[in-house]
Write an enzyme that holds these catalytic residues in place. Structure first.
Site, PDB file in Angstrom:
ATOM      1  N   ASP A  59       0.854  -1.184   0.000  1.00  0.00           N
ATOM      2  CA  ASP A  59       0.000   0.000   0.000  1.00  0.00           C
ATOM      3  C   ASP A  59       0.898   1.244   0.000  1.00  0.00           C
ATOM      4  O   ASP A  59       1.611   1.507   0.978  1.00  0.00           O
ATOM      5  CB  ASP A  59      -0.899  -0.019   1.250  1.00  0.00           C
ATOM      6  CG  ASP A  59      -1.909   1.111   1.242  1.00  0.00           C
ATOM      7  OD1 ASP A  59      -1.708   2.097   0.502  1.00  0.00           O
ATOM      8  OD2 ASP A  59      -2.897   1.006   1.990  1.00  0.00           O
ATOM      9  N   TYR A 152      -7.412  16.752  -6.560  1.00  0.00           N
ATOM     10  CA  TYR A 152      -6.684  15.876  -7.486  1.00  0.00           C
ATOM     11  C   TYR A 152      -5.773  16.706  -8.395  1.00  0.00           C
ATOM     12  O   TYR A 152      -4.589  16.384  -8.569  1.00  0.00           O
ATOM     13  CB  TYR A 152      -7.708  15.088  -8.309  1.00  0.00           C
ATOM     14  CG  TYR A 152      -7.141  14.178  -9.364  1.00  0.00           C
ATOM     15  CD1 TYR A 152      -6.573  12.953  -9.021  1.00  0.00           C
ATOM     16  CD2 TYR A 152      -7.200  14.512 -10.723  1.00  0.00           C
ATOM     17  CE1 TYR A 152      -6.077  12.093 -10.002  1.00  0.00           C
ATOM     18  CE2 TYR A 152      -6.711  13.667 -11.703  1.00  0.00           C
ATOM     19  CZ  TYR A 152      -6.151  12.461 -11.340  1.00  0.00           C
ATOM     20  OH  TYR A 152      -5.663  11.608 -12.300  1.00  0.00           O
ATOM     21  N   LYS A 156      -1.579  16.567  -8.999  1.00  0.00           N
ATOM     22  CA  LYS A 156      -0.936  16.304 -10.295  1.00  0.00           C
ATOM     23  C   LYS A 156      -0.040  17.478 -10.716  1.00  0.00           C
ATOM     24  O   LYS A 156       1.016  17.268 -11.324  1.00  0.00           O
ATOM     25  CB  LYS A 156      -2.001  16.007 -11.357  1.00  0.00           C
ATOM     26  CG  LYS A 156      -2.746  14.688 -11.126  1.00  0.00           C
ATOM     27  CD  LYS A 156      -1.817  13.478 -11.181  1.00  0.00           C
ATOM     28  CE  LYS A 156      -2.562  12.164 -11.148  1.00  0.00           C
ATOM     29  NZ  LYS A 156      -1.689  10.984 -11.169  1.00  0.00           N
TER      30      LYS A 156
HETATM   31  N1  LIG Z   1      -8.247   7.216 -16.155  1.00  0.00           N
HETATM   32  C1  LIG Z   1      -8.077   8.492 -16.458  1.00  0.00           C
HETATM   33  O1  LIG Z   1      -8.949   9.158 -17.053  1.00  0.00           O
HETATM   34  C2  LIG Z   1      -6.809   9.199 -16.107  1.00  0.00           C
HETATM   35  C3  LIG Z   1      -6.569  10.452 -16.699  1.00  0.00           C
HETATM   36  C4  LIG Z   1      -5.392  11.135 -16.387  1.00  0.00           C
HETATM   37  C5  LIG Z   1      -4.481  10.575 -15.531  1.00  0.00           C
HETATM   38  N2  LIG Z   1      -4.749   9.349 -14.953  1.00  0.00           N
HETATM   39  C6  LIG Z   1      -3.744   8.824 -14.048  1.00  0.00           C
HETATM   40  O2  LIG Z   1      -3.275   7.617 -14.588  1.00  0.00           O
HETATM   41  C7  LIG Z   1      -2.840   6.751 -13.544  1.00  0.00           C
HETATM   42  C8  LIG Z   1      -3.498   5.387 -13.695  1.00  0.00           C
HETATM   43  O3  LIG Z   1      -4.897   5.567 -13.589  1.00  0.00           O
HETATM   44  P1  LIG Z   1      -5.956   4.460 -14.047  1.00  0.00           P
HETATM   45  O4  LIG Z   1      -6.968   5.170 -14.841  1.00  0.00           O
HETATM   46  O5  LIG Z   1      -5.253   3.275 -14.587  1.00  0.00           O
HETATM   47  O6  LIG Z   1      -6.609   4.152 -12.605  1.00  0.00           O
HETATM   48  P2  LIG Z   1      -7.243   2.801 -11.995  1.00  0.00           P
HETATM   49  O7  LIG Z   1      -7.723   1.908 -13.071  1.00  0.00           O
HETATM   50  O8  LIG Z   1      -8.192   3.305 -10.980  1.00  0.00           O
HETATM   51  O9  LIG Z   1      -5.985   2.121 -11.298  1.00  0.00           O
HETATM   52  C9  LIG Z   1      -5.368   2.744 -10.209  1.00  0.00           C
HETATM   53  C10 LIG Z   1      -4.176   1.927  -9.800  1.00  0.00           C
HETATM   54  O10 LIG Z   1      -3.546   2.585  -8.683  1.00  0.00           O
HETATM   55  C11 LIG Z   1      -3.304   1.617  -7.663  1.00  0.00           C
HETATM   56  N3  LIG Z   1      -3.381   2.217  -6.345  1.00  0.00           N
HETATM   57  C12 LIG Z   1      -4.293   3.103  -5.872  1.00  0.00           C
HETATM   58  N4  LIG Z   1      -4.075   3.370  -4.581  1.00  0.00           N
HETATM   59  C13 LIG Z   1      -2.992   2.641  -4.217  1.00  0.00           C
HETATM   60  C14 LIG Z   1      -2.288   2.479  -2.990  1.00  0.00           C
HETATM   61  N5  LIG Z   1      -2.657   3.112  -1.873  1.00  0.00           N
HETATM   62  N6  LIG Z   1      -1.220   1.643  -2.979  1.00  0.00           N
HETATM   63  C15 LIG Z   1      -0.852   0.972  -4.083  1.00  0.00           C
HETATM   64  N7  LIG Z   1      -1.486   1.082  -5.278  1.00  0.00           N
HETATM   65  C16 LIG Z   1      -2.544   1.905  -5.330  1.00  0.00           C
HETATM   66  C17 LIG Z   1      -4.422   0.590  -7.857  1.00  0.00           C
HETATM   67  O11 LIG Z   1      -3.996  -0.663  -7.347  1.00  0.00           O
HETATM   68  P3  LIG Z   1      -4.754  -1.489  -6.186  1.00  0.00           P
HETATM   69  O12 LIG Z   1      -6.201  -1.212  -6.302  1.00  0.00           O
HETATM   70  O13 LIG Z   1      -4.328  -2.892  -6.440  1.00  0.00           O
HETATM   71  O14 LIG Z   1      -4.134  -0.939  -4.950  1.00  0.00           O
HETATM   72  C18 LIG Z   1      -4.550   0.527  -9.369  1.00  0.00           C
HETATM   73  O15 LIG Z   1      -3.638  -0.397  -9.907  1.00  0.00           O
HETATM   74  C19 LIG Z   1      -3.186   7.458 -12.235  1.00  0.00           C
HETATM   75  O16 LIG Z   1      -2.064   8.129 -11.729  1.00  0.00           O
HETATM   76  C20 LIG Z   1      -4.243   8.478 -12.660  1.00  0.00           C
HETATM   77  O17 LIG Z   1      -4.274   9.577 -11.783  1.00  0.00           O
HETATM   78  C21 LIG Z   1      -5.879   8.660 -15.225  1.00  0.00           C
END
Ligand SMILES: NC(=O)c1ccc[n+]([C@@H]2O[C@H](COP(=O)([O-])OP(=O)(O)OC[C@H]3O[C@@H](n4cnc5c(N)ncnc54)[C@H](OP(=O)(O)O)[C@@H]3O)[C@@H](O)[C@H]2O)c1
Length: 259
Positions: A59, A152, A156
């Site tokens: 975590d 958020y 970022k």
């Molecule tokens: N989706 C979008 O529209 C978007 C747009 C811009 C930027 N982003 C950025 O892209 C990145 C990936 O996002 P995503 O869309 O793939 O999100 P996601 O599908 O919600 O996945 C989030 C990931 O972060 C991990 N995580 C969250 N809290 C954690 C913790 N306390 N310890 C360890 N791992 C943790 C989760 O793993 P577990 O659940 O296994 O802990 C999961 O693998 C993020 O930084 C997000 O801010 C996303």
């Protein structure tokens, strides 16, 4: 040797963009330490990778677990050439109802963790003596916040500043540090129903309908008319990881959202 076929730690590897990054690295022959909290999901990622992936459960919001992660990963991989921080947390709240707890939860994973993981990864890379590459994942919201993203967006923006600062300091050690800033990508992160403060999110089919409506509205905001996919973002992350004359850059991939 390209970093993407070396030894790489990926956070957020259990789902979404991080999981897609692991798949791209495996295809390039990398050995990967896949970090997340969801052990079952990580084991599933590892099972599909012909022994190239080691699951590292931890975590990132907990200091006691976070501070051991990079060391464990480097030990399992026999060293470390790259770090990709994909883990992220979003709590959509208008400023009026934003709590210190929500702010802290986002800050821990989105800003504190990548700073400290980079510090530890850089220490190992310096010891190895042949440089390395770090990629963080920001968001277009860092410069163009949307309603309910005050907390958020702040994490970022800070992450981008940290990325540039690390790039400047670590360039003398041949360690490159860059960020990728996506627009809205179709992952679990955006498949959360957004409802007015104090209102309960609907369940079942009603929830699905609300999420579908929200995704359609979000897609409409992108001039290219759709959301991004995790695979598209992962492909760019891996290119940036390998880009030998790039450091301190924030590379946008957003279907024109920022125009
Ligand atoms: N989706 C979008 O529209 C978007 C747009 C811009 C930027 N982003 C950025 O892209 C990145 C990936 O996002 P995503 O869309 O793939 O999100 P996601 O599908 O919600 O996945 C989030 C990931 O972060 C991990 N995580 C969250 N809290 C954690 C913790 N306390 N310890 C360890 N791992 C943790 C989760 O793993 P577990 O659940 O296994 O802990 C999961 O693998 C993020 O930084 C997000 O801010 C996303």
């Amino acid at each position: 040797m390209k970093i993407s076929s070396g030894r790489v730690l990926v956070t957020g590897a259990s789902r979404g963009i991080g999981r897609a990054v692991v798949a791209q690295l495996v295809a390039r022959g990398a050995r990967v330490a896949a970090v997340g909290r969801d052990e079952e999901a990580l084991m599933q990622v590892a099972r599909t990778s012909s022994r190239q992936v080691t699951a590292v459960v931890g975590d990132l919001a907990r200091e006691s677990e976070r501070e051991l992660l990079v060391g464990h990963a480097a030990e399992a991989l026999g060293g470390l050439d790259g770090l990709i921080h994909c883990a992220g947390v979003v709590k959509y709240e208008p400023v009026g109802t934003l709590t210190p707890q929500a702010l802290e939860a986002m800050w821990r994973v989105n800003q504190l963790a990548p700073t400290l993981l980079s510090q530890e990864a850089a220490r190992i890379m310096v010891e190895q003596g042949h440089g390395g590459s770090i990629v963080t994942v920001s968001s277009t919201l860092s410069t163009r916040p949307a309603p309910s993203t005050v907390g958020y967006a702040g994490t970022k923006a800070a992450l981008e500043a940290t990325t540039r600062g690390l790039a400047k300091e670590l360039s003398a050690r041949a360690i490159r540090v860059n960020a990728v800033a996506p627009g809205v990508v179709d992952t679990d992160m955006v498949r959360q129903p957004r409802v007015a403060p104090g209102t309960r999110a609907p369940e079942g089919a009603e929830r699905e309908r609300l999420v579908a409506e929200q995704l359609e509205a979000l897609a409409y905001l992108h001039p290219l008319g759709r959301l991004g996919t995790a695979e598209e973002v992962a492909e760019l992350i891996v290119q940036v990881l390998d880009a030998e004359w790039m450091t301190g850059s924030v590379v946008t991939l957003d279907g024109g959202l920022s125009l």
